[in-house]
Scaffold this motif. Structure first.
Motif, PDB file in Angstrom:
ATOM      1  N   VAL A 204       1.815  -3.804  -5.981  1.00 28.66           N
ATOM      2  CA  VAL A 204       1.812  -2.385  -5.711  1.00 28.66           C
ATOM      3  C   VAL A 204       0.563  -1.424  -6.165  1.00 28.66           C
ATOM      4  N   VAL A 205       0.087  -1.791  -7.400  1.00 30.25           N
ATOM      5  CA  VAL A 205      -1.031  -1.051  -7.827  1.00 30.25           C
ATOM      6  C   VAL A 205      -2.381  -1.407  -7.049  1.00 30.25           C
ATOM      7  N   ALA A 206      -2.615  -2.597  -6.821  1.00 29.86           N
ATOM      8  CA  ALA A 206      -3.702  -3.017  -6.024  1.00 29.86           C
ATOM      9  C   ALA A 206      -3.694  -2.313  -4.689  1.00 29.86           C
ATOM     10  N   THR A 207      -2.462  -2.066  -4.124  1.00 26.44           N
ATOM     11  CA  THR A 207      -2.355  -1.671  -2.621  1.00 26.44           C
ATOM     12  C   THR A 207      -2.440   0.226  -2.826  1.00 26.44           C
ATOM     13  N   LEU A 208      -1.820   0.530  -3.908  1.00 28.22           N
ATOM     14  CA  LEU A 208      -2.295   2.081  -4.103  1.00 28.22           C
ATOM     15  C   LEU A 208      -3.793   2.288  -4.309  1.00 28.22           C
ATOM     16  N   VAL A 209      -4.512   1.457  -4.991  1.00 29.08           N
ATOM     17  CA  VAL A 209      -5.920   1.584  -5.344  1.00 29.08           C
ATOM     18  C   VAL A 209      -6.624   1.449  -3.758  1.00 29.08           C
ATOM     19  N   VAL A 210      -6.370   0.575  -3.023  1.00 31.97           N
ATOM     20  CA  VAL A 210      -7.005   0.360  -1.765  1.00 31.97           C
ATOM     21  C   VAL A 210      -6.667   1.470  -0.883  1.00 31.97           C
ATOM     22  N   VAL A 211      -5.618   1.994  -0.801  1.00 28.59           N
ATOM     23  CA  VAL A 211      -5.208   3.134   0.015  1.00 28.59           C
ATOM     24  C   VAL A 211      -5.902   4.561  -0.397  1.00 28.59           C
ATOM     25  N   ILE A 212      -5.770   4.787  -1.756  1.00 31.49           N
ATOM     26  CA  ILE A 212      -6.278   5.802  -2.314  1.00 31.49           C
ATOM     27  C   ILE A 212      -8.045   6.080  -2.242  1.00 31.49           C
ATOM     28  N   ALA A 213      -8.658   4.976  -2.645  1.00 29.90           N
ATOM     29  CA  ALA A 213     -10.081   4.568  -2.298  1.00 29.90           C
ATOM     30  C   ALA A 213     -10.631   4.139  -1.237  1.00 29.90           C
ATOM     31  N   HIS A 214      -9.572   3.910  -0.193  1.00 33.45           N
ATOM     32  CA  HIS A 214     -10.102   3.554   1.369  1.00 33.45           C
ATOM     33  C   HIS A 214     -10.965   2.364   1.020  1.00 33.45           C
ATOM     34  N   LEU A 215     -10.561   1.438   0.332  1.00 34.44           N
ATOM     35  CA  LEU A 215     -11.296   0.356   0.004  1.00 34.44           C
ATOM     36  C   LEU A 215     -11.675  -0.895   1.450  1.00 34.44           C
TER      37      LEU A 215
END
Length: 548
Positions: A204-215
């Motif tokens: 969940v945390v990794a997915t949120l980081v990817v979505v928010i930062a457009h990684l």
């Protein structure tokens, strides 16, 4: 016959439901990763958690064993089907369905004919070596995923290693950072707060980081769109030759699952004091695998780690598995959009940490300390599985099992007994012994069936015991048959030759503690005639010493 959901009552239903939510949190990320290991879409891993899980939970005798694809089975699927079709293609998925159905059919046959004992040939060294080889192969693929390096995940182990090493220069630093942080969280979380579903937290945390930062725009690979909807009833349409090509891998999957599944089922049943039925468990595996093949999934086995997690959570019924099935179905109906942005490095970290114990490093160390020959068996199985393939690995495993069995059977315990039935000396040594049980009497005991591998060994040991005694001091030989449960034709021939040698040396032959079925067998083979049969060794010694 034990009822479905045995052990469930009003006092534990809340605890069982909470355990089911925990199981859902553990199983979703792992099954997505295992599906990728198998070369299949994420839905294949999720579909395994619905119909197969429900049917298994309602049939199995174990109140705790959790059924699911696992890392070793996923790797075996990939390695066996990878040479027949391209991973990710429709043909590849069809072959995976057919393989699961074949596994189901084999489980049903094992249950019907009560042949679960065949899995006992997969001893601990063999399982450690076989699963360890598969685990290392998986780990290489997951490390590549964690680094953001592209390799052929369906290739041979050496090719994967070469691809990983040569692609190190293309490592995506952001993917590497996600992986390192994920691994640290998983390892520390497991050590200090094992009850928390850390795999779900990481996901969940990794997915949120990817979505928010457009990684994903910076090169971080994500899972991608996952089709919504429940599993659909299907059936693989392939020609009979292709079905035959899948048989060896289906046998391997069936045997490994049988060995591990029955062992785990029995151990938890004994631990929590409830009965289990091996044949009913095999039936449950059979139905679950047929259901997996008919609902878009792949081969289902037992999950030791999830079963242990449920035990730690206080679960003592199959209700958590039903909660898992319902939760997964709801996710597929309404929540697949949440899965699309899951970063592949996080999945790689979760699966990588999950398969680390499967490498069997501690088991290999223990085998080295306990028995070098069994260590060698595990090591050979590990190397063959890793460098030649999973199917040759399982074949070598069985050959090594038979060699190990023959080695032990050919060297049974053969002793000269004292008058108190305690061993005086062992006849396994080549050196003369010179022991007698009583004046003129020698009692010899072998603690094994008499068959082709040890018949001559026993005959030679008896001759050695008699000739080692002072000349003419042995007039009577009594064979203690308590440990002999069977005699085969080859051993009977060696026994007949020994009897002739005894006659030539004026030594009478008698038997003590002879089992009635073995006596009937010996009469049928013509090696039990008018020899005296004694109830005990003491009665034999008493009767024979009185004749002197």
């Amino acid at each position: 016959m034990q009822k479905p959901l045995a052990g469930l009552n009003g006092s534990n239903i809340v605890r069982e439901l909470v355990a089911g939510v925990t199981l859902l949190a553990i199983a979703i990320p792992l099954n997505i990763g295992y599906a990728q290991i198998a070369g299949l879409p994420p839905t294949a891993g999720l579909y395994a958690l619905i119909v197969p899980t429900i049917l298994y939970a309602l049939i199995v005798s174990s109140r705790q064993l959790v059924a699911s694809p696992d890392a070793a089975a996923a790797a075996l699927v990939a390695s066996s089907i990878g040479g027949l079709a391209v991973a990710g293609s429709a043909d590849y998925a069809t072959l995976a369905l057919a393989q699961a159905i074949l596994c189901g059919g084999m489980f049903l046959l094992l249950a019907f004919f009560r042949l679960g004992f065949l899995a006992n040939f997969l001893s601990k060294p063999i399982l450690v070596g076989f699963v360890g080889g598969l685990a290392l192969d998986i780990l290489v693929s997951q490390i590549a995923k964690m680094l953001g390096v592209t390799i052929d995940s369906g290739g041979e182990f050496v090719d994967k290693v070469v691809g990983l090493v040569s692609g190190i220069g293309t490592t995506n630093l952001i993917s590497l950072a996600i992986s390192v942080i994920s691994v640290i969280v998983l390892l520390l979380g497991k050590r200090f707060a094992a009850a928390v579903p850390w795999a779900l937290v990481v996901l969940v945390v990794a997915t949120l980081v990817v979505v928010i930062a457009h990684l994903d725009a910076a090169g971080v690979s994500v899972l991608g769109a996952v089709p919504a909807g429940p599993p659909a009833l299907t059936w693989p349409i392939i020609d009979w030759k292709t079905w035959l090509l899948l048989v060896p891998s289906a046998i391997a999957l069936t045997l490994v699952t049988t060995a591990e599944g029955l062992l785990v089922s029995r151990s938890f049943g004994e631990k929590r004091d409830y009965p289990t039925s091996p044949n009913r468990d095999l039936l449950a595996f059979g139905v679950a695998n047929v259901a997996a093949g008919a609902s878009g999934s792949f081969a289902v086995g037992s999950s030791t780690s999830r079963t242990a997690a449920m035990d730690s959570a206080g679960s003592r019924t199959q209700l958590p598995s039903l909660v898992l099935a319902v939760g997964t179905l709801l996710l597929l109906l309404f929540g697949t959009a949440l899965l699309a942005d899951i970063p592949s490095p996080a999945i790689g970290a979760i699966v990588g940490v999950a398969v680390l114990p499967l490498l069997g490093i501690r088991d290999f160390i223990a085998l080295w300390r306990a028995d070098r020959f069994e260590f060698a068996i595990g090591a050979v199985c590990f190397l063959v599985t890793l460098f030649v393939g999973s199917i040759p690995g399982i074949v070598v495993a069985f050959v090594l099992a038979l060699i190990n069995l023959a080695k032990r059977a050919a060297n049974p315990a053969i002793d000269v007994l004292g008058s108190d039935d305690d061993p005086q000396s062992s006849l396994l040594e080549d050196a003369p012994v010179g022991s007698v049980t009583a004046p003129g009497v020698i009692v010899v005991r072998m603690a094994a069936p008499l068959f082709f591998a040890n018949g001559t060994v026993f005959s030679d040991a008896v001759k050695r015991a008699i000739t080692a005694a002072p000349d003419g001091s042995v007039q009577h030989l009594v064979i203690d048959m308590e440990g002999v449960t069977d005699v085969d034709v080859t051993a009977a021939e060696a026994f007949e030759s020994m009897t002739q040698w005894l006659d030539d040396n004026d030594v009478t032959l008698g038997f003590s503690r002879l089992r009635p079925p073995v006596a009937d067998r010996m009469r049928h083979l013509g090696i039990l005639g008018d020899q005296q049969v004694y109830a005990t060794n003491r009665s034999a010694i008493g009767a024979l010493t009185e004749t002197r």
